[in-house]
Every structure is written in structure tokens, then in C-alpha cells.
Scaffold this motif. Structure first.
Motif, PDB file in Angstrom:
ATOM      1  N   TYR A 112       6.327  76.787  -9.811  1.00  0.00           N
ATOM      2  CA  TYR A 112       5.545  75.464  -9.130  1.00  0.00           C
ATOM      3  C   TYR A 112       4.192  75.781  -8.630  1.00  0.00           C
ATOM      4  O   TYR A 112       3.195  75.337  -8.857  1.00  0.00           O
ATOM      5  N   VAL A 123       2.723  74.746 -12.111  1.00  0.00           N
ATOM      6  CA  VAL A 123       3.039  73.172 -12.308  1.00  0.00           C
ATOM      7  C   VAL A 123       2.276  72.375 -11.231  1.00  0.00           C
ATOM      8  O   VAL A 123       2.116  71.216 -11.676  1.00  0.00           O
ATOM      9  N   GLY A 133       0.713  60.963 -10.813  1.00  0.00           N
ATOM     10  CA  GLY A 133       1.869  61.521 -10.942  1.00  0.00           C
ATOM     11  C   GLY A 133       1.732  63.140 -11.099  1.00  0.00           C
ATOM     12  O   GLY A 133       0.984  63.649 -11.359  1.00  0.00           O
ATOM     13  N   TRP A 134       2.642  63.588 -10.043  1.00  0.00           N
ATOM     14  CA  TRP A 134       2.861  64.758  -9.787  1.00  0.00           C
ATOM     15  C   TRP A 134       4.428  65.329 -10.024  1.00  0.00           C
ATOM     16  O   TRP A 134       5.024  64.606 -10.158  1.00  0.00           O
ATOM     17  N   CYS A 135       4.377  66.539 -10.517  1.00  0.00           N
ATOM     18  CA  CYS A 135       5.677  67.145 -11.001  1.00  0.00           C
ATOM     19  C   CYS A 135       6.311  68.209  -9.817  1.00  0.00           C
ATOM     20  O   CYS A 135       5.519  69.074  -9.711  1.00  0.00           O
ATOM     21  N   LEU A 186       8.725  70.245  -9.515  1.00  0.00           N
ATOM     22  CA  LEU A 186       9.490  70.957 -10.431  1.00  0.00           C
ATOM     23  C   LEU A 186      10.563  71.907  -9.534  1.00  0.00           C
ATOM     24  O   LEU A 186      11.786  72.070  -9.993  1.00  0.00           O
ATOM     25  N   HIS A 214      11.084  61.238  -3.787  1.00  0.00           N
ATOM     26  CA  HIS A 214       9.801  60.793  -4.057  1.00  0.00           C
ATOM     27  C   HIS A 214       9.307  59.738  -3.194  1.00  0.00           C
ATOM     28  O   HIS A 214       8.171  59.592  -2.412  1.00  0.00           O
ATOM     29  N   SER A 217       5.429  60.048 -10.699  1.00  0.00           N
ATOM     30  CA  SER A 217       5.903  61.179 -10.217  1.00  0.00           C
ATOM     31  C   SER A 217       7.237  61.429 -10.654  1.00  0.00           C
ATOM     32  O   SER A 217       7.759  62.420 -11.063  1.00  0.00           O
ATOM     33  N   PHE A 264       7.533  61.653 -14.477  1.00  0.00           N
ATOM     34  CA  PHE A 264       7.228  62.934 -14.584  1.00  0.00           C
ATOM     35  C   PHE A 264       8.057  64.069 -14.249  1.00  0.00           C
ATOM     36  O   PHE A 264       8.637  64.986 -15.176  1.00  0.00           O
ATOM     37  N   THR A 265       8.391  64.081 -13.223  1.00  0.00           N
ATOM     38  CA  THR A 265       9.473  64.989 -12.509  1.00  0.00           C
ATOM     39  C   THR A 265      10.808  64.966 -13.420  1.00  0.00           C
ATOM     40  O   THR A 265      11.329  66.061 -13.762  1.00  0.00           O
ATOM     41  N   SER A 266      11.314  63.690 -13.471  1.00  0.00           N
ATOM     42  CA  SER A 266      12.567  63.650 -14.243  1.00  0.00           C
ATOM     43  C   SER A 266      12.747  64.155 -15.524  1.00  0.00           C
ATOM     44  O   SER A 266      13.436  65.119 -16.121  1.00  0.00           O
ATOM     45  N   THR A 277      10.478  66.332 -16.846  1.00  0.00           N
ATOM     46  CA  THR A 277      10.315  67.983 -16.958  1.00  0.00           C
ATOM     47  C   THR A 277      11.606  68.524 -16.564  1.00  0.00           C
ATOM     48  O   THR A 277      12.101  69.600 -17.002  1.00  0.00           O
TER      49      THR A 277
END
Length: 161
Positions: free
Chosen positions: A7, A11, A20-22, A24, A114, A138, A141-143, A145
Motif C-alpha cells: 500500500y 497502491v 476513488g482511492w484503493c 488495499l 469508507h 473508493s 475500487f477497493t472491493s 482490488t
């Protein structure tokens, strides 16, 4: 350590359309064994969030949101308990628990994290539309990933006995 390292080094620079941020590092908390005691979950959540806060000088935002996730996780697991219950060796794994269970679990917890993170970051309800867009993009994007991480690195389903 691997989640934090990946991360921090890679990432965190991935941003979708400034919305959108990831996150991780949530994978570490979400993929803990199902029978992990709540106290251990809360301590690990705080440690993970505080580590990210130290790297990015975010004043406890990550720690607060991660502890919130660690607190709610056992309730979500109870809510999603299969008819036969969990086996003592069950882990949060898309291959073992199935797509439907995994997608509900992941969606609920990532959205809760989030929402906590972005509402604490905002500090008010002034720009709720933009904050809502950040939460949704976000979370998606996170899900996605974390789903890819699960598909690539988790063991394939074992037969239940």
C-alpha cells in the motif's frame, strides 16, 4: 507487513478521477480467520490504521475507520452465518465461502469503513454529494482490488467434511 508495504510503496498512488482511492491494507483485516477474537481484531485494526496514519500524517483517520471495521466485523460474520454454522477452520475466502457470501461480506464492510473514513475526513455534512461519490467510487475500487487479491492468492476451495 506485506499489505502495508504494498500500500505505502505502490497502491496509495492509484487514484481514479480524484474520487476513488484503493485502501488495499483493509485486506489484512477483512481476511483474518473467522474465529479471531474480537480483542485481537480491534488491536490489529488499531495497529494497522495507526501505521498507515503515521506514513501519511492523517491524524488517526485510518485508525478510527479501521477500528470501526474491526468492531463491526463480528456482527457482519454473525449476520452472514451459514445454516450449518462456520467450521473452526473456515477463513474468509471467496473459494471456500462462495461468491454470494463473499460479495455481501466485502461490500458491507468496505462501505462501512469508507463511510466512516470519508465522513471523519470531511468533518461536516457540507459537501455530502462529493463525499458520497468518493465513498462509492473508493468502495468499488477497493472491493474489486481485494477480490482480485483473493482470486490470485487464496487457496482453492477444499471440500467440506
Amino acid at each position: 507487513m506485506i499489505y502495508v508495504g504494498v500500500y505505502v510503496l505502490l497502491v496509495h498512488r492509484l487514484v481514479l478521477f480524484d474520487l476513488g482511492w484503493c485502501f488495499l491494507y483493509l485486506g489484512f483485516l477483512l481476511f483474518l480467520p473467522i474465529n479471531t477474537p474480537i480483542v485481537m481484531q480491534l488491536l490489529l485494526s488499531f495497529a494497522m490504521g495507526l501505521t498507515i496514519d503515521i506514513f501519511y500524517d492523517t491524524g488517526g483517520l485510518h485508525a478510527a475507520a479501521a477500528v470501526g471495521l474491526g468492531f463491526v466485523r463480528p456482527w457482519v460474520l454473525r449476520l452472514l452465518t451459514p445454516r450449518d454454522g462456520y467450521d473452526s477452520v473456515d477463513t474468509v475466502n471467496v473459494h471456500q465461502m462462495g461468491w454470494q457470501w463473499f460479495s455481501v461480506y466485502l461490500t458491507l464492510l468496505v462501505l462501512l469503513h469508507h463511510a466512516t473514513f470519508f465522513l471523519l475526513e470531511l468533518g461536516s455534512f457540507r459537501h455530502l454529494g462529493l463525499t458520497g461519490a468518493k465513498m462509492l467510487v473508493s468502495a468499488l475500487f477497493t472491493s474489486l482490488t481485494l477480490l482480485i487479491v483473493q482470486l490470485l492468492f487464496s487457496p482453492v476451495r477444499r471440500g467440506r467434511q
